[in-house]
Design an enzyme around this catalytic site. Structure first.
Site, short mmCIF file in Angstrom:
data_model
loop_
_atom_site.label_atom_id
_atom_site.label_comp_id
_atom_site.label_asym_id
_atom_site.label_seq_id
_atom_site.Cartn_x
_atom_site.Cartn_y
_atom_site.Cartn_z
N CYS A 124 33.19 39.47 36.79
CA CYS A 124 32.49 39.45 35.50
C CYS A 124 32.89 40.65 34.66
O CYS A 124 32.40 41.77 34.87
CB CYS A 124 30.98 39.44 35.74
SG CYS A 124 30.05 39.50 34.20
N CYS B 176 30.04 42.27 32.67
CA CYS B 176 29.08 43.04 33.48
C CYS B 176 29.68 44.39 33.88
O CYS B 176 29.00 45.40 33.86
CB CYS B 176 28.72 42.31 34.78
SG CYS B 176 28.38 40.58 34.58
N ASP B 177 30.96 44.39 34.28
CA ASP B 177 31.53 45.57 34.94
C ASP B 177 32.61 46.29 34.14
O ASP B 177 33.07 47.36 34.55
CB ASP B 177 32.14 45.14 36.30
CG ASP B 177 31.09 44.53 37.21
OD1 ASP B 177 29.92 44.93 37.10
OD2 ASP B 177 31.44 43.64 38.01
#
Ligand code: NAP
Length: 304
Positions: A132, A135-136
């Site tokens: 992701c 997200c990261d």
């Protein structure tokens, strides 16, 4: 006894819930570990949903959910472990031993990330390997990263990361992309994205965290090492069908066989969204599936 239990709270499940409530059905949405509304929550930008250009996937999903909550949809956070049919009634069992009865089931569980299966992928999961980018991505600011895949997700991820990272390698096993032409064009115009084509990941290497990947060029057979701190795998998805009853027909790739009506091979068991056989897995088609399935469900309930 419910008229309808919807399993999954992504765009397909939530759209069905709103249509179901408006049709006067007594319904429940079961969702597992709520972390946003399905896969769309992981998308940095969903630019092709009518009327909402540029919205990030998480916010879009939250809007869908608020709509369902506002309409009085009941939610249960639980993992469905089995679905059994006794005459015309379905019994749904959850991991905590709860048993629920319903006249119909709508399976809208979507799909999960496909793994590459490369050595090091599992070992470095969350230690440099991510599924992701939104997200990261922020953990890799001003660093070198690699994105693996040639579909819309991979190219969107590469574009997103190009705004954060010093350099992004886009590694694809072929020399043509599945992603939309306009996205491919944008990627080609980015100075800090380098395309590495006809190449697969032979190994993900590191110490306590990822520091490089070994690539294999499929045309020359040559192996090369790229120094990267992050590897973003965007290799598509696999359908989430763990609790589907054995008599429901699946296609060879494991997707539940149904057209847009959501009618499966088993009466009373319906499907919507990415987990069914379809040509285009997008938010807009998932939302449409949910609405269509409820039409089929109300017709079915009239026959009971
Ligand atoms: P996808 O279209 O299935 O693409 C997966 C990519 O990963 C393909 O390029 C595939 O290569 C590659 N791949 C698969 N297994 C691999 C492996 N073991 N090793 C290396 N590469 C591998 O998946 P997606 O990109 O997640 O998209 C899924 C659906 O969502 C699509 O319909 C897409 O259009 C849609 N989507 C839309 C948007 C948007 O409109 N903004 C954003 C994200 C996703 P091959 O090409 O060689 O098979």
């Amino acid at each position: 006894m419910y008229d309808l239990i919807i399993i999954g709270s992504g765009p397909a499940g939530l759209s069905a819930a709103i249509y179901g409530i408006r049709a006067g059905l007594k319904l429940l949405v079961i969702e597992k570990d709520y972390e946003g509304t399905g896969q769309v929550a992981l998308s940095s930008c969903v630019d092709n949903y009518l009327g909402l250009p540029g919205m990030d996937g998480y916010s879009m999903g939250e809007k869908f959910r608020e709509h369902a909550v506002e309409f009085g949809v009941e939610f249960l956070e639980a993992e469905v472990t089995s679905i059994a049919k006794n005459s015309s009634i379905y019994e749904i069992t959850t991991a905590d031993g709860n048993k629920l009865e319903t006249k119909t089931v709508l399976y809208a569980t979507g799909a999960t990330h496909r793994k590459l299966g490369a050595p090091g992928e599992e070992k470095y999961d969350t230690k440099g390997v991510s599924y992701c980018a939104t997200c990261d991505g922020a953990f890799y600011r001003n660093k070198k990263t690699a994105v693996i895949g040639g579909g819309d997700t991979a190219l969107d991820d590469a574009l997103y990361l190009s705004g954060l990272c010093e350099k992004v390698y886009l590694i694809h096993r072929r020399d043509t992309f599945r992603a939309a032409g306009i996205t491919v064009q944008k990627v080609k115009e980015k100075k800090n994205i380098e395309l590495v084509l006809n190449s697969t990941v032979a190994e993900i290497i590191g110490d306590d965290k990822v520091n490089s990947i070994k690539l294999n060029n499929k045309l020359t057979g040559e192996d090369t090492i790229l120094n990267v701190s992050g590897v973003f795998v965007a290799a598509g998805s696999v359908p989430s069908t763990a609790a589907v009853p054995a008599d429901v027909e699946l296609d060879p790739s494991g997707y539940i066989v149904a057209d847009e009506s959501g009618i499966t091979s088993v009466p009373g068991f319906f499907v919507a969204g990415d987990v069914r056989t379809k040509a285009l897995r997008q938010v807009i088609t998932a939302v449409s599936d949910g609405a269509n399935a409820v039409t089929s469900i109300t017709h079915y309930l009239e026959t009971l």
